[in-house]
Design an enzyme around this catalytic site. Structure first.
Site, mmCIF file in Angstrom:
data_model
loop_
_atom_site.group_PDB
_atom_site.id
_atom_site.type_symbol
_atom_site.label_atom_id
_atom_site.label_comp_id
_atom_site.label_asym_id
_atom_site.label_seq_id
_atom_site.Cartn_x
_atom_site.Cartn_y
_atom_site.Cartn_z
ATOM 1 N N ASP A 219 0.669 -1.374 -0.134
ATOM 2 C CA ASP A 219 -0.090 0.064 -0.074
ATOM 3 C C ASP A 219 0.804 1.527 -0.153
ATOM 4 O O ASP A 219 2.194 1.128 0.439
ATOM 5 C CB ASP A 219 -0.769 0.299 1.148
ATOM 6 C CG ASP A 219 0.242 0.026 2.528
ATOM 7 O OD1 ASP A 219 -0.112 -1.019 2.827
ATOM 8 O OD2 ASP A 219 0.172 0.918 2.761
ATOM 9 N N ASP A 221 0.261 4.009 2.136
ATOM 10 C CA ASP A 221 0.476 4.180 3.146
ATOM 11 C C ASP A 221 -0.799 5.347 3.494
ATOM 12 O O ASP A 221 -2.229 4.604 2.646
ATOM 13 C CB ASP A 221 1.333 5.190 4.080
ATOM 14 C CG ASP A 221 1.645 4.985 5.453
ATOM 15 O OD1 ASP A 221 0.651 3.897 6.638
ATOM 16 O OD2 ASP A 221 1.961 5.810 6.535
HETATM 17 N N1 LIG Z 1 1.660 0.828 5.673
HETATM 18 C C1 LIG Z 1 2.199 0.276 6.799
HETATM 19 N N2 LIG Z 1 2.289 0.586 7.930
HETATM 20 C C2 LIG Z 1 2.087 0.365 8.708
HETATM 21 N N3 LIG Z 1 2.940 -1.509 8.590
HETATM 22 C C3 LIG Z 1 2.408 -1.660 7.068
HETATM 23 N N4 LIG Z 1 2.240 -2.974 6.674
HETATM 24 C C4 LIG Z 1 2.081 -3.031 5.579
HETATM 25 N N5 LIG Z 1 1.259 -2.114 5.101
HETATM 26 C C5 LIG Z 1 1.635 -1.015 6.743
#
Ligand SMILES: Nc1ncnc2[nH]cnc12
Ligand SMILES: CSC[C@H]1O[C@H](OP(=O)(O)O)[C@H](O)[C@@H]1O
Length: 297
Positions: A219, A221
């Site tokens: 992703d 975030d």
């Molecule tokens: N955006 C994110 N923040 C923290 N850990 C994650 N693991 C996968 N995506 C994450």
């Protein structure tokens, strides 16, 4: 006795290695309690490896609940010298897109509640941690990814780009970051964010195990104006594809490590790290840490 020279810790989405043959389950106990789950011994290609599902095979442990010390100590007990962590991460950079693979070379610690040393109770050690990831092991991982993603010979992972190097921010969680935090980490130049790898890297170094991270982007975030903020649903959608890709990379990495095991600074990390006169150290602590200290006694 070495039962497996190579260990693999599978993170979110990678609870099992499908391609392992002659599988054996080991309920390992350590002076630091039980690991997250049974260790799975199996043969990958020609090589015996030890696999551990970091959050347990049914994903029952929060990042803050992980028994990091038991996990790393258990790997040491099996004779592991090279440890590969496969981890889901959010991307903090436009160019690292979901499904890409990053092989970080640095960490920033934003954890608040983790025990990340084996020492104490009368024995003091300070490992060098300027280069927290084993460069040589990371190169083997990155070269394995390159073979699978670049060139015409083996377009097994055509949609995946490799990013060599980068900084992994390790946050406490379990909630994901705020936008202000995410933008702060971006302003620091960080590449990816996760919740697990930094304590592991510290403990692996104390245990003189070479450690490298295969970070699998799920992703963006919550900072990206054109992408929705991270949700578990979004992460899971990409986790399944990442888990398939990660296993291909791990198999190729294990093959290369078996053919040509690299030297690692980590393998002598305690040589100049222990301050305590071990002749005078408490016997109980020496016994507890025997596996780490024996070569220095
Ligand atoms: N955006 C994110 N923040 C923290 N850990 C994650 N693991 C996968 N995506 C994450
Ligand atoms: C399921 S998203 C958050 C979760 O995923 C990552 O775990 P791992 O490093 O074990 O793959 C991240 O660090 C969080 O623990």
């Amino acid at each position: 006795m070495t039962i497996a020279q190579i260990g693999i810790i599978g993170g979110s989405g990678l609870y099992k290695m499908e391609s392992l043959k002659d599988v054996e389950e080991l309920e390992v106990q350590t002076p630091f309690g039980s690991p997250s789950d049974a260790l799975i011994l199996g043969t990958l290609g020609e090589t015996r490896v030890a696999f551990l599902a970091r959050h347990g095979r049914n994903h029952t442990l929060l990042p803050s609940e992980l028994p990091f010390r038991a996990n790393i100590y258990a790997m040491k007990q099996l004779g592991v010298e090279y440890l590969i962590s496969a981890s889901a991460v959010g991307s903090l950079k436009e160019e690292a897109k979901p499904l890409d693979m990053v092989v970080p070379d640095q960490f920033i610690d934003r954890t608040k509640n983790r025990i990340s040393t084996f020492f104490g109770e009368g024995i003091v050690a300070h490992i060098t941690f300027g280069e927290p990831i084993c460069k040589n092991l990371a190169s083997v991982v990155a070269d394995a990814i390159a073979t699978l993603t670049e060139g015409n010979a083996s377009l097994n992972l055509p949609d995946v780009s490799l990013h060599r190097g980068g900084t992994y921010v390790c946050m406490e969680g379990p909630a994901f970051s705020t936008k202000a935090e995410s933008n702060l980490y971006r302003s620091w130049g960080a590449t990816v964010i996760g919740m697990t790898n930094l304590p592991e890297a510290k403990l692996a170094r104390e245990a003189e195990i070479a450690y490298a991270t295969l970070a699998l982007v799920t992703d963006y975030d919550c900072w990206h104006p054109d992408h929705d903020s991270v949700t578990v649903e979004m992460v899971i959608g990409n986790l399944h594809k990442n888990a398939v890709n990660a296993q291909k990379v791990i198999q190729e990495t294990v093959k290369r490590l078996t053919e040509n095991p690299p030297a690692s600074d980590a393998h002598s990390a305690l040589k100049y790290a222990i301050l305590t006169n071990l002749d005078k150290a408490p016997a109980a602590t020496k016994e507890k840490l025997g596996l780490l200290l024996n070569k220095y006694l």
